[in-house]
Design a protein around this motif. Structure first.
Motif, mmCIF file in Angstrom:
data_model
loop_
_atom_site.group_PDB
_atom_site.id
_atom_site.type_symbol
_atom_site.label_atom_id
_atom_site.label_comp_id
_atom_site.label_asym_id
_atom_site.label_seq_id
_atom_site.Cartn_x
_atom_site.Cartn_y
_atom_site.Cartn_z
ATOM 1 N N MET A 1 0.819 -1.191 0.000
ATOM 2 C CA MET A 1 0.000 0.000 0.000
ATOM 3 C C MET A 1 0.865 1.257 0.000
ATOM 4 N N LYS A 2 1.950 1.245 0.769
ATOM 5 C CA LYS A 2 2.805 2.421 0.872
ATOM 6 C C LYS A 2 3.357 2.817 -0.497
ATOM 7 N N GLU A 3 3.746 1.840 -1.308
ATOM 8 C CA GLU A 3 4.286 2.135 -2.639
ATOM 9 C C GLU A 3 3.249 2.839 -3.507
ATOM 10 N N ILE A 4 2.011 2.403 -3.412
ATOM 11 C CA ILE A 4 0.923 3.004 -4.193
ATOM 12 C C ILE A 4 0.715 4.449 -3.759
ATOM 13 N N LEU A 5 0.673 4.675 -2.458
ATOM 14 C CA LEU A 5 0.474 6.030 -1.940
ATOM 15 C C LEU A 5 1.621 6.946 -2.333
ATOM 16 N N GLU A 6 2.847 6.450 -2.291
ATOM 17 C CA GLU A 6 4.003 7.257 -2.681
ATOM 18 C C GLU A 6 3.937 7.649 -4.156
ATOM 19 N N LEU A 7 3.522 6.707 -5.005
ATOM 20 C CA LEU A 7 3.395 7.020 -6.426
ATOM 21 C C LEU A 7 2.304 8.064 -6.667
ATOM 22 N N LEU A 8 1.171 7.919 -6.011
ATOM 23 C CA LEU A 8 0.093 8.897 -6.168
ATOM 24 C C LEU A 8 0.482 10.259 -5.615
ATOM 25 N N GLU A 9 1.246 10.259 -4.541
ATOM 26 C CA GLU A 9 1.682 11.533 -3.964
ATOM 27 C C GLU A 9 2.609 12.269 -4.924
ATOM 28 N N SER A 10 3.431 11.528 -5.665
ATOM 29 C CA SER A 10 4.341 12.173 -6.603
ATOM 30 C C SER A 10 3.655 12.561 -7.908
ATOM 31 N N ASP A 11 2.570 11.856 -8.283
ATOM 32 C CA ASP A 11 1.836 12.177 -9.505
ATOM 33 C C ASP A 11 0.403 11.665 -9.369
ATOM 34 N N ALA A 12 -0.496 12.555 -9.003
ATOM 35 C CA ALA A 12 -1.897 12.174 -8.761
ATOM 36 C C ALA A 12 -2.630 11.789 -10.039
ATOM 37 N N ARG A 13 -2.024 12.019 -11.196
ATOM 38 C CA ARG A 13 -2.683 11.680 -12.460
ATOM 39 C C ARG A 13 -2.512 10.215 -12.841
ATOM 40 N N LEU A 14 -1.666 9.502 -12.128
ATOM 41 C CA LEU A 14 -1.455 8.089 -12.453
ATOM 42 C C LEU A 14 -2.748 7.305 -12.282
ATOM 43 N N THR A 15 -3.024 6.426 -13.228
ATOM 44 C CA THR A 15 -4.211 5.581 -13.129
ATOM 45 C C THR A 15 -3.861 4.307 -12.366
ATOM 46 N N ALA A 16 -4.880 3.604 -11.933
ATOM 47 C CA ALA A 16 -4.662 2.325 -11.249
ATOM 48 C C ALA A 16 -3.916 1.367 -12.171
ATOM 49 N N GLY A 17 -4.228 1.399 -13.453
ATOM 50 C CA GLY A 17 -3.561 0.544 -14.419
ATOM 51 C C GLY A 17 -2.072 0.861 -14.539
ATOM 52 N N GLN A 18 -1.753 2.132 -14.579
ATOM 53 C CA GLN A 18 -0.346 2.536 -14.674
ATOM 54 C C GLN A 18 0.426 2.118 -13.418
ATOM 55 N N ILE A 19 -0.195 2.328 -12.269
ATOM 56 C CA ILE A 19 0.459 1.953 -11.013
ATOM 57 C C ILE A 19 0.644 0.440 -10.954
ATOM 58 N N ALA A 20 -0.364 -0.292 -11.353
ATOM 59 C CA ALA A 20 -0.268 -1.755 -11.349
ATOM 60 C C ALA A 20 0.883 -2.222 -12.228
ATOM 61 N N THR A 21 1.027 -1.631 -13.380
ATOM 62 C CA THR A 21 2.126 -1.986 -14.289
ATOM 63 C C THR A 21 3.479 -1.654 -13.655
ATOM 64 N N MET A 22 3.578 -0.477 -13.037
ATOM 65 C CA MET A 22 4.833 -0.048 -12.424
ATOM 66 C C MET A 22 5.255 -0.962 -11.278
ATOM 67 N N LEU A 23 4.268 -1.471 -10.544
ATOM 68 C CA LEU A 23 4.563 -2.277 -9.360
ATOM 69 C C LEU A 23 4.425 -3.783 -9.600
ATOM 70 N N GLY A 24 3.993 -4.154 -10.806
ATOM 71 C CA GLY A 24 3.800 -5.571 -11.097
ATOM 72 C C GLY A 24 2.666 -6.179 -10.289
ATOM 73 N N ARG A 25 1.593 -5.402 -10.113
ATOM 74 C CA ARG A 25 0.439 -5.867 -9.341
ATOM 75 C C ARG A 25 -0.805 -5.862 -10.214
ATOM 76 N N ASP A 26 -1.874 -6.417 -9.693
ATOM 77 C CA ASP A 26 -3.149 -6.496 -10.396
ATOM 78 C C ASP A 26 -3.844 -5.134 -10.344
ATOM 79 N N GLU A 27 -4.394 -4.690 -11.479
ATOM 80 C CA GLU A 27 -5.045 -3.385 -11.555
ATOM 81 C C GLU A 27 -6.234 -3.268 -10.609
ATOM 82 N N GLU A 28 -7.038 -4.326 -10.500
ATOM 83 C CA GLU A 28 -8.203 -4.294 -9.605
ATOM 84 C C GLU A 28 -7.769 -4.162 -8.150
#
Length: 159
Positions: free
Chosen positions: A1-28
């Motif tokens: 969860m912390k990684e997701i929050l850090e990414l959103l804090e640095s760029d709030a425009r990131l989509t769940a899909g983009q974050i999932a790809t960056m972290l190798g996690r499931d978009e849902e």
């Protein structure tokens, strides 16, 4: 969860899909974590950082040190709440040191800021004193360097 929050804090425009790809996690899974974080108020809002000077619409920003007398049974909280309810106020923070609260406000002119301090803030019950500091230039705001137009001055070293 912390990684997701850090990414959103640095760029709030990131989509769940983009974050999932960056972290190798499931978009849902990422979308669920973001939704739960919003519901729990871990994510408290999204904002856009605008350089109003470049737009041609100046805003006057001031940081005001406020010394207050805390209220019985509620301490500084009740006074801070009265202050942060004003629309001009961008942030209020309880501080250690010589003053109690740091209040950041924005106004259209220095006169508007002075009016706010004189008539709304300094006249409040429990406010003992204020000291106003006007922001002259911002170099970095919310982690973003605001004036990076300077060219690269590093010298190329050729062997």
């Amino acid at each position: 969860m912390k990684e997701i929050l850090e990414l959103l804090e640095s760029d709030a425009r990131l989509t769940a899909g983009q974050i999932a790809t960056m972290l190798g996690r499931d978009e849902e899974e990422v979308a669920r974590i973001i939704k739960e974080s919003e519901e729990k108020k871990l994510i408290q809002g999204y904002f856009t950082l605008v350089d109003w000077d470049k737009f041609g619409s100046e805003k006057v920003t001031a940081m005001i040190e406020v010394k207050i007398s805390p209220q019985r049974d509620v301490g500084f909280d009740a006074v801070a709440e009265r202050i942060y309810r004003f629309p001009e106020v961008r942030s209020v923070r309880l501080m250690s040191g010589a003053y109690d609260l740091m209040v950041m406000i924005e106004g259209g002119t220095m006169k508007e800021v002075a009016h706010f301090v004189s008539f709304k803030l300094a006249s409040m019950e429990y406010v003992l004193s204020t000291a106003t500091h006007f922001v002259l230039k911002t170099y970095k705001h919310h982690g973003v360097i605001t004036d990076d137009a300077e060219e690269d001055r590093r010298q190329v070293i050729v062997p």
